[in-house]
Design an enzyme around this catalytic site. Structure first.
Site, PDB file in Angstrom:
ATOM      1  N   GLY A  46       0.847  -1.195   0.000  1.00 14.75           N
ATOM      2  CA  GLY A  46       0.000   0.000   0.000  1.00 14.75           C
ATOM      3  C   GLY A  46       0.877   1.237   0.000  1.00 14.75           C
ATOM      4  O   GLY A  46       2.022   1.193   0.461  1.00 14.75           O
ATOM      5  N   GLN A  51       3.027   9.821   1.515  1.00 12.99           N
ATOM      6  CA  GLN A  51       4.305   9.105   1.451  1.00 12.99           C
ATOM      7  C   GLN A  51       5.146   9.485   0.244  1.00 12.99           C
ATOM      8  O   GLN A  51       6.305   9.093   0.151  1.00 12.99           O
ATOM      9  CB  GLN A  51       4.067   7.588   1.452  1.00 12.99           C
ATOM     10  CG  GLN A  51       3.468   7.100   2.753  1.00 12.99           C
ATOM     11  CD  GLN A  51       3.342   5.603   2.749  1.00 12.99           C
ATOM     12  OE1 GLN A  51       2.372   5.064   2.241  1.00 12.99           O
ATOM     13  NE2 GLN A  51       4.333   4.913   3.291  1.00 12.99           N
ATOM     14  N   CYS A  88       6.127  -0.039   7.560  1.00 12.46           N
ATOM     15  CA  CYS A  88       5.753   1.082   6.694  1.00 12.46           C
ATOM     16  C   CYS A  88       6.949   1.494   5.845  1.00 12.46           C
ATOM     17  O   CYS A  88       8.073   1.580   6.342  1.00 12.46           O
ATOM     18  CB  CYS A  88       5.303   2.247   7.575  1.00 12.46           C
ATOM     19  SG  CYS A  88       4.835   3.706   6.644  1.00 12.46           S
ATOM     20  N   LEU A  89       6.689   1.756   4.565  1.00 15.18           N
ATOM     21  CA  LEU A  89       7.765   2.178   3.658  1.00 15.18           C
ATOM     22  C   LEU A  89       8.398   3.493   4.134  1.00 15.18           C
ATOM     23  O   LEU A  89       9.557   3.758   3.829  1.00 15.18           O
ATOM     24  CB  LEU A  89       7.219   2.373   2.239  1.00 15.18           C
ATOM     25  CG  LEU A  89       6.666   1.121   1.544  1.00 15.18           C
ATOM     26  CD1 LEU A  89       6.071   1.499   0.194  1.00 15.18           C
ATOM     27  CD2 LEU A  89       7.743   0.063   1.384  1.00 15.18           C
ATOM     28  N   HIS A 130      -4.126   1.123   7.880  1.00 15.26           N
ATOM     29  CA  HIS A 130      -2.795   1.745   7.830  1.00 15.26           C
ATOM     30  C   HIS A 130      -2.761   2.898   6.820  1.00 15.26           C
ATOM     31  O   HIS A 130      -2.273   3.993   7.116  1.00 15.26           O
ATOM     32  CB  HIS A 130      -1.772   0.661   7.475  1.00 15.26           C
ATOM     33  CG  HIS A 130      -0.352   1.115   7.386  1.00 15.26           C
ATOM     34  ND1 HIS A 130       0.647   0.649   8.225  1.00 15.26           N
ATOM     35  CD2 HIS A 130       0.265   1.992   6.555  1.00 15.26           C
ATOM     36  CE1 HIS A 130       1.790   1.233   7.904  1.00 15.26           C
ATOM     37  NE2 HIS A 130       1.591   2.048   6.894  1.00 15.26           N
ATOM     38  N   GLU A 131      -3.333   2.645   5.638  1.00 13.88           N
ATOM     39  CA  GLU A 131      -3.293   3.672   4.582  1.00 13.88           C
ATOM     40  C   GLU A 131      -4.266   4.819   4.877  1.00 13.88           C
ATOM     41  O   GLU A 131      -3.955   5.981   4.584  1.00 13.88           O
ATOM     42  CB  GLU A 131      -3.592   3.049   3.211  1.00 13.88           C
ATOM     43  CG  GLU A 131      -2.643   1.924   2.780  1.00 13.88           C
ATOM     44  CD  GLU A 131      -1.163   2.289   2.878  1.00 13.88           C
ATOM     45  OE1 GLU A 131      -0.815   3.467   2.715  1.00 13.88           O
ATOM     46  OE2 GLU A 131      -0.347   1.390   3.145  1.00 13.88           O
ATOM     47  N   HIS A 134      -2.606   7.147   7.152  1.00 18.75           N
ATOM     48  CA  HIS A 134      -1.672   8.056   6.461  1.00 18.75           C
ATOM     49  C   HIS A 134      -2.401   9.320   5.989  1.00 18.75           C
ATOM     50  O   HIS A 134      -1.858  10.413   6.047  1.00 18.75           O
ATOM     51  CB  HIS A 134      -1.044   7.378   5.241  1.00 18.75           C
ATOM     52  CG  HIS A 134       0.203   6.600   5.548  1.00 18.75           C
ATOM     53  ND1 HIS A 134       1.310   7.156   6.148  1.00 18.75           N
ATOM     54  CD2 HIS A 134       0.528   5.301   5.311  1.00 18.75           C
ATOM     55  CE1 HIS A 134       2.260   6.235   6.272  1.00 18.75           C
ATOM     56  NE2 HIS A 134       1.806   5.097   5.779  1.00 18.75           N
TER      57      HIS A 134
HETATM   58 ZN   LIG Z   1       2.793   3.334   5.807  1.00 21.39          ZN
END
Ligand SMILES: [Zn+2]
Length: 162
Positions: A46, A51, A88-89, A130-131, A134
């Site tokens: 995701g 991000q 998380c990226l 999670h997304e 964000h």
């Molecule tokens: Zn993330």
């Protein structure tokens, strides 16, 4: 198509509440293509607009067979509880166990502005949450107790060699 640079903790954009998506045009469609490209390149499941440095309520995901674009996402229903690892990226994929609802229903708009609802369980439900977080300026580490949060940040910094 282009791979965008991924914003990392503690960049400010990751802590800002995203602005609603209002234009469902060619530009948005292109942005979503870039977001998928960037997500696959980083081997994520995701990716949310903050991000890649954009203060927008938008994410893409491809997780356990659910591939979608979600603009203006809202979690409208949750049930149960699950506890498993998440990363998380934007935090170097450092894993930590996060407690989340087990079943989730998401309401969002696609790239054409059409509203839809989608239910998921397990890992995909976790991804919805999670997304969407964000888009609200929240990171998964915000769900952790202080000590565990500090441990994640510390090991991320170590990986980054700050
Ligand atoms: Zn993330």
């Amino acid at each position: 198509m282009a791979i965008r640079k991924i914003s990392e903790y503690p960049e400010k954009v990751l802590a800002e509440v995203g602005k609603p998506v209002t234009e469902f045009d060619e530009e948005l469609a292109k942005l979503c293509v870039d977001m998928f490209e960037t997500m696959y390149d980083a081997e994520g499941v995701g990716l949310a607009a903050p991000q890649i440095g954009l203060n927008l309520r938008l994410f893409v995901m491809d997780c356990e067979g659910i591939r979608l674009i979600a603009a203006n996402p809202e979690v409208v229903w949750t049930e149960g509880e699950q506890s498993s690892q998440e990363g998380c990226l934007s935090v170097g994929k450092v894993p930590a166990v996060v407690v989340r609802p087990a079943n989730v229903r998401l309401r969002a708009q696609n790239e054409k502005g059409m509203w839809f609802e989608r239910e998921a369980e397990g890992y995909a439900a976790r991804c919805f949450l999670h997304e969407t977080d964000h888009c609200d300026g929240k990171l998964f580490i915000d769900h952790l107790p202080k000590m565990r949060r500090e441990m994640v940040v510390k090991s991320f910094k170590k990986r980054k060699k700050w």
